[in-house]
Scaffold this motif. Structure first.
Motif, PDB file in Angstrom:
ATOM      1  N   ARG A   3       0.865  -1.182   0.000  1.00 52.47           N
ATOM      2  CA  ARG A   3       0.000   0.000   0.000  1.00 52.47           C
ATOM      3  C   ARG A   3       0.900   1.229   0.000  1.00 52.47           C
ATOM      4  NH1 ARG A   3      -2.935   2.103   4.768  1.00 52.47           N
ATOM      5  NH2 ARG A   3      -2.116   0.256   5.830  1.00 52.47           N
ATOM      6  N   THR A   4       0.564   2.245  -0.783  1.00 53.17           N
ATOM      7  CA  THR A   4       1.390   3.443  -0.897  1.00 53.17           C
ATOM      8  C   THR A   4       0.600   4.676  -0.479  1.00 53.17           C
ATOM      9  OG1 THR A   4       2.647   2.468  -2.723  1.00 53.17           O
ATOM     10  CG2 THR A   4       2.805   4.850  -2.436  1.00 53.17           C
ATOM     11  N   LEU A   5       1.237   5.500   0.339  1.00 54.09           N
ATOM     12  CA  LEU A   5       0.663   6.764   0.786  1.00 54.09           C
ATOM     13  C   LEU A   5       1.651   7.882   0.465  1.00 54.09           C
ATOM     14  CD1 LEU A   5      -0.532   5.664   4.360  1.00 54.09           C
ATOM     15  CD2 LEU A   5      -1.929   5.780   2.293  1.00 54.09           C
ATOM     16  N   THR A   6       1.164   9.101   0.508  1.00 54.41           N
ATOM     17  CA  THR A   6       2.024  10.267   0.276  1.00 54.41           C
ATOM     18  C   THR A   6       1.721  11.309   1.334  1.00 54.41           C
ATOM     19  OG1 THR A   6       2.016   9.865  -2.108  1.00 54.41           O
ATOM     20  CG2 THR A   6       2.707  12.046  -1.367  1.00 54.41           C
ATOM     21  N   ALA A   7       2.779  11.933   1.860  1.00 54.77           N
ATOM     22  CA  ALA A   7       2.608  12.989   2.863  1.00 54.77           C
ATOM     23  C   ALA A   7       3.810  13.916   2.813  1.00 54.77           C
ATOM     24  CB  ALA A   7       2.461  12.397   4.257  1.00 54.77           C
ATOM     25  N   VAL A  33       1.531  12.090   8.384  1.00 53.82           N
ATOM     26  CA  VAL A  33       1.158  10.735   8.793  1.00 53.82           C
ATOM     27  C   VAL A  33       2.007  10.373  10.004  1.00 53.82           C
ATOM     28  CG1 VAL A  33       1.102   8.289   8.172  1.00 53.82           C
ATOM     29  CG2 VAL A  33       0.556  10.019   6.450  1.00 53.82           C
ATOM     30  N   GLN A 165      -3.102  11.737   9.437  1.00 54.40           N
ATOM     31  CA  GLN A 165      -3.464  10.321   9.552  1.00 54.40           C
ATOM     32  C   GLN A 165      -2.669   9.704  10.702  1.00 54.40           C
ATOM     33  OE1 GLN A 165      -3.947   7.913   5.831  1.00 54.40           O
ATOM     34  NE2 GLN A 165      -3.000   9.689   4.856  1.00 54.40           N
ATOM     35  N   VAL A 196       3.590  -1.111   3.838  1.00 55.96           N
ATOM     36  CA  VAL A 196       3.075   0.226   3.571  1.00 55.96           C
ATOM     37  C   VAL A 196       4.259   1.136   3.269  1.00 55.96           C
ATOM     38  CG1 VAL A 196       1.777   2.180   4.489  1.00 55.96           C
ATOM     39  CG2 VAL A 196       1.113  -0.146   5.115  1.00 55.96           C
ATOM     40  N   ILE A 198       5.348   5.020   2.507  1.00 56.11           N
ATOM     41  CA  ILE A 198       4.877   6.398   2.623  1.00 56.11           C
ATOM     42  C   ILE A 198       5.921   7.317   1.988  1.00 56.11           C
ATOM     43  CG2 ILE A 198       3.977   8.168   4.168  1.00 56.11           C
ATOM     44  CD1 ILE A 198       3.664   5.976   6.307  1.00 56.11           C
ATOM     45  N   CYS A 200       7.500  10.757   1.206  1.00 50.83           N
ATOM     46  CA  CYS A 200       7.470  11.970   2.029  1.00 50.83           C
ATOM     47  C   CYS A 200       8.692  12.837   1.759  1.00 50.83           C
ATOM     48  CB  CYS A 200       7.418  11.608   3.518  1.00 50.83           C
ATOM     49  SG  CYS A 200       8.858  10.676   4.080  1.00 50.83           S
TER      50      CYS A 200
END
Length: 528
Positions: A3-7, A33, A165, A196, A198, A200
């Motif tokens: 899973r990939t997130l961006t912050a 995050v 988050q 995961v 992230i 950043c």
């Protein structure tokens, strides 16, 4: 699965410092995050004696920390009103203590801006009748008490309201860099067993005693955070209604703190090699009980309820031995890894204490903004967290009043802490994958005299009855909860607590046979 997130910013660590930092970052308009390897405030911030420092403890030994505490405690009591009880406090000179130290204390308080005034011994004994009648001097200060879990969740909810988050049970496995700057924080979601990533631009390492491990995940040189282990013991009722300190240079067992319905005696201070393995030695328990007798004659006849250990995130001080954590500074320190390790976009913070958590956050976020060339002022001191907007501070009678209103309509799950079924069900709905220990930290279920002997079974039953878990998972949750409660009982098994523990054991192992329920083996694992 990945899973990939961006912050803009990733904050590592879900204690008071970490949630204070993510709140500050979000309030300044950055996307943020927070990742925490377990539950919020499961580490140091949930394993302390509950003191909201007036600064008095450090007016002689660490004046700068004293000044910070004096200023920040007033802010914390306002923005976290529902987590703080304004008890007030005394520093008292015991019968064998040096009465001249009180003069040094008063001079240090005046120099540090810590409010303090000497009162007569008779007045101190009138307001706190259990105090040792042989005390020689008494000084009144503005100490208070604070629920660390409630403070942390209040700050986390504030951060979420500003767009952050919060990812609990996410363990950082590595921090990747590109062209000399951090670029990606890679975590494992421990609930879903998935990776995961992230993306950043900045990482703020607020992992407390574990900050060295996080820095190592980024390829940094060792960060010398020295865990200072301290044990504390909760007695089963409020022996005092003010914080009582011995007026001496900080030492073992020199403070008694009334928190909720109990009193907490603390603490020792010994270097720990591993913050995940903190012993509760019986000789230190004896020292705590002996120290309690100096403040409150007959202390040993009171019932010891639970013992635990926490690790202070002390930055190594070259002026003192690395094993002498008692005399290391309690001040905060920010490490810039661009200067130290050639890795831009990474800062580590250590030291400090829960009382100064907001100031620590302000310092590290100010430094991040400076490095980014941003001018975004800190506003965390002026805005109350959700639930504290009315400014009403905690009172020990508040749950009694609530239960008086709903006692005929709402089942009580935990008589000791007055936790109702509806309170528990709301927490379950908000944290459906949480363990019973996670819910304990929010509700205090199982923290009274029976230590979960009765309410734990009811809580597990409600979780199953409401369809949140099946029977096997309910048994796992029950087993894990009991295992973690019992850890804090073995070192204090004497007197009334032996009888209560024997009763619990007969009920849970004899009548209910919890060791052989489906899922019991998995549930016996101690929570990380």
């Amino acid at each position: 699965m990945v899973r990939t997130l961006t912050a803009d910013v990733v904050v590592v660590g879900g204690g008071s410092t970490g949630v204070g930092v993510v709140r500050d970052v979000a309030m300044r308009g950055f996307s943020a995050v927070l990742v925490e390897r377990a539950d919020l405030a499961q580490g140091t911030s949930g394993r302390f004696h509950g003191l909201l420092h007036s600064g008095g403890r450090y007016v002689v030994s660490d004046p700068e920390s004293a000044r910070e505490c004096a200023e920040e405690s007033a802010i914390v009591a306002r923005i976290h009103a529902d987590a703080v009880e304004r008890t007030g406090g005394y520093f008292v000179t015991g019968p064998d203590d040096d009465p001249g130290f009180a003069d040094r204390f008063l001079a240090g308080a005046a120099a540090s801006g810590v409010p303090a005034r000497e009162i007569g011994v008779a007045e101190a004994l009138r307001t706190e009748p259990r105090l040792n009648p042989k005390i020689q001097r008494a000084i009144e200060v503005h100490d208070g008490t604070v629920d660390g879990w409630q403070l942390v969740w209040g700050a986390a909810n504030s951060a979420k309201a500003h767009g952050a988050q919060i990812l609990t049970y996410h363990r950082v496995t590595r921090i990747e860099s590109r062209e000399g700057r951090v670029a990606t924080v890679v975590c494992t979601d421990r609930k879903k067993d998935e990776e995961v990533r992230i993306e950043c631009g900045f990482v703020l390492n607020c992992a407390g005693p574990w900050a060295g491990q996080v820095a190592a995940a980024a390829g940094c040189q060792p960060v010398e955070v020295v865990p200072g282990r301290g044990i504390m013991i909760a007695m089963n009722h409020r022996l005092v209604n003010r914080v009582i300190n011995r007026c001496i240079y900080p030492d073992d067992g020199d403070i008694l703190v009334p928190v909720h319905t109990v009193s907490i005696i603390g603490t020792t201070d010994v270097r720990a090699d591993d913050p995940d393995r903190l012993a509760i030695p019986r000789d230190e328990v004896r020292r705590m009980l002996d120290a309690g007798e100096i403040l409150i004659p007959g202390f040993r006849q009171a019932r010891a309820l639970h013992a635990w250990a926490g690790a202070r995130p002390l930055i190594k001080d070259t002026r003192v031995s690395a094993s002498d954590t008692r005399h290391m500074s309690r001040g905060m320190a920010v490490i810039d890894h661009s200067e130290r390790d050639g890795i831009g976009g990474l800062l580590t913070i250590g030291g400090g204490k829960l009382t100064t958590y907001r100031l620590m956050a302000e310092h590290i976020v100010d430094e991040m903004c400076r490095q980014l060339g941003e001018s975004r002022p800190c506003t965390t001191a002026s805005e109350a967290v959700p639930g504290s907007e009315g400014g009403r501070n905690y009172a020990v009678t508040h749950r009694l009043g609530d239960r008086e209103a709903d006692r005929l309509d709402d089942q009580i799950l935990c008589e000791c802490e007055l936790v109702s079924r509806s309170m528990f069900e709301r927490a379950l709905n908000e944290q459906p994958t949480g363990s019973l220990d996670d819910l304990r930290r929010q509700l205090r279920v199982g923290m009274g005299p029976c230590q979960g002997g009765f309410c734990s079974v009811r809580a597990a039953g409600v979780a199953v009855d409401g369809g949140h878990v099946d029977a096997t998972r309910g048994s796992e949750l029950l087993g894990g909860f009991l295992k973690n409660r019992w850890i804090g009982l073995w070192p204090i098994l004497y007197g009334d607590q032996v009888r209560q523990t024997a009763l619990d054991n007969w009920i849970l192992r004899g009548t209910l046979d919890v060791d052989h329920l489906p899922g019991a083996e998995a549930g016996a694992e101690v929570a990380a």
